[in-house]
Design an enzyme around this catalytic site. Structure first.
Site, mmCIF file in Angstrom:
data_model
loop_
_atom_site.group_PDB
_atom_site.id
_atom_site.type_symbol
_atom_site.label_atom_id
_atom_site.label_comp_id
_atom_site.label_asym_id
_atom_site.label_seq_id
_atom_site.Cartn_x
_atom_site.Cartn_y
_atom_site.Cartn_z
ATOM 1 C CB THR A 4 -29.870 -96.240 59.135
ATOM 2 O OG1 THR A 4 -30.712 -95.101 59.011
ATOM 3 C CG2 THR A 4 -29.172 -96.487 57.828
ATOM 4 C CB SER B 130 -52.029 -86.577 50.472
ATOM 5 O OG SER B 130 -51.210 -85.785 51.297
#
Length: 413
Positions: free
Chosen positions: A195, A413
């Site tokens: 994972t 952002s």
């Protein structure tokens, strides 16, 4: 990090027991996120046996390269994990960041740099300023606690909406041992190793080679069978550590993965790995539904898994699930494009317990009402029988929603 907790999140979290031989501490270094912890230090009081599996990406992160180089020693004294920056595709600066972190961790713990393991997760391509946290590792070592699993899991989150933890007990030669694990991951999730990031620790006394065999065998039906968006991370890291503290209770060291005493431990480890892997899928970015895809009747198991992943990774299948539309035509499409043998006129497809197609066409007893009821559930099963052989496989995925686009459109952002 997402604000709203996934509707598929666990309704409760397990009580994570303290585990002998390992301590943890977290810190807020301001790597990307504000007002939250983003660095984890895991310390082993004595050298722990270590095993690991890593991404198969041809563009691995600097920490992955570092861990691979150190894995051969078989011993670990500390793990340093940061979130917010993957330290991937960062060139010589990335390597320098790993060297600074390892040097600082080794000094803090009092060991060699070869006994340090690193992992980073977050934005790819931006240099990691390791000086933000390298200087606090000494303090973290001093205040590290054994009972700190939930907080450790929180520190390594990125777009995750909840911490992923799991615990199991097992028996080795009449001695009870504990296995604890944490994971992070919600996007850039596809099976090609393990994972995103996962750290599993046991107090069992097991030599590194045996530990590696157990881990390598365990990832196939667990972490290598989940997908959120078919994108394999540059940073995927799954590590298993054994502190050996159970020797104090009389557990005789395990030197081979073939040791009959490992039966209970192997089952518990695999169950824990599956639990953590499915928690990752349940926290898939924007996910509202969990989907289990089972393929039977394929030429062999490998073919069945490839077909199952073709279905699970299909944006058209996943958006149909999001829209609660039992569009079996998209499942047929995904079977056909898998590259494996299939006979259109032998296919049978089920959503939940409702057969929607058989012998290459819609089931004559198809019920729109029954199928709609299935698609409204949070947990959905899709089964496809290929009708050619004995191969079987099961994989897990989630639906694809507008929220996934919003999360990833704004990620940097």
């Amino acid at each position: 990090m997402s604000v709203a907790v996934s509707p598929l999140a666990p309704k409760s979290y397990p009580d994570m027991p303290a585990l002998r031989g390992v301590r943890m501490a977290t810190a807020a270094a301001g790597i990307k996120y504000k007002n939250r912890t983003d660095v984890l230090l895991m310390v082993f009081d004595k050298p722990a046996s270590v095993a690991g599996v890593f991404t198969k990406s041809k563009c691995p992160s600097a920490p992955v390269d570092f861990c691979r180089a150190n894995l051969g020693s078989g011993a670990a004294r500390a793990v340093v994990v940061n979130s917010g920056n993957a330290n991937a595709f960062t060139g010589v600066k990335g390597k320098a960041a790993t060297e600074l972190t390892a040097k600082s961790a080794a000094a803090a713990v009092g060991c060699s740099e070869g006994e340090i393991f690193l992992a980073s997760t977050g934005v790819i391509g931006e240099p990691l300023d390791a000086s933000k946290f390298a200087g606090v590792l000494g303090d973290m070592n001093v205040r590290a606690e054994a009972d700190f699993w939930q907080e450790a899991a929180k520190a390594i989150m990125t777009t995750d909406t909840y911490p992923k933890v799991s615990t199991r007990t097992a028996e080795i030669g009449g001695v009870i041992v504990t296995i604890n694990g944490i994971s992070k991951g919600a996007g850039m999730i596809a099976p090609d190793m393990a994972t995103m990031l996962s750290f599993v620790v046991t107090d069992a006394d097991i030599e590194p080679a045996a530990l590696q065999s157990l881990l390598s065998a365990g990832v196939g039906p667990t972490f290598n069978s989940v997908t959120v968006d078919s994108d394999t991370s540059t940073s995927d890291t799954l590590m298993l550590f054994a502190t050996g503290a159970a020797a104090e209770d009389g557990q005789v060291k395990v030197t081979s993965a073939d040791d009959e005493r490992l039966s209970s431990f192997r089952a518990a480890l695999n169950d824990l790995l599956k639990d953590l892997a499915l928690q990752v899928v349940r926290d898939g970015e924007g996910a509202r539904k969990m989907v289990e895809v089972t393929v039977t009747g394929a030429e062999n198991d490998a073919a069945a898994k490839k077909i199952a992943l073709s279905i699970a990774n299909s944006p058209l299948v996943k958006t149909a699930v999001a829209g609660e539309d039992a569009n079996w035509g998209r499942v047929v499409m995904a079977v056909g494009k898998s590259g494996e043998m299939a006979d259109r006129d032998r296919l049978a497809i089920w959503f939940g317990g409702v057969r929607v197609a058989v012998n290459g066409e819609r089931d004559p007893d198809y019920s729109e009402a029954e199928t709609t009821a299935v698609m409204r559930l949070e947990d959905i099963t899709v089964k496809v029988d290929i009708g050619l052989g004995q191969g079987t496989a099961t994989v897990w995925t989630c639906d694809l929603t507008k929220e996934y686009v919003a999360i990833n459109g704004d990620y940097r952002s």
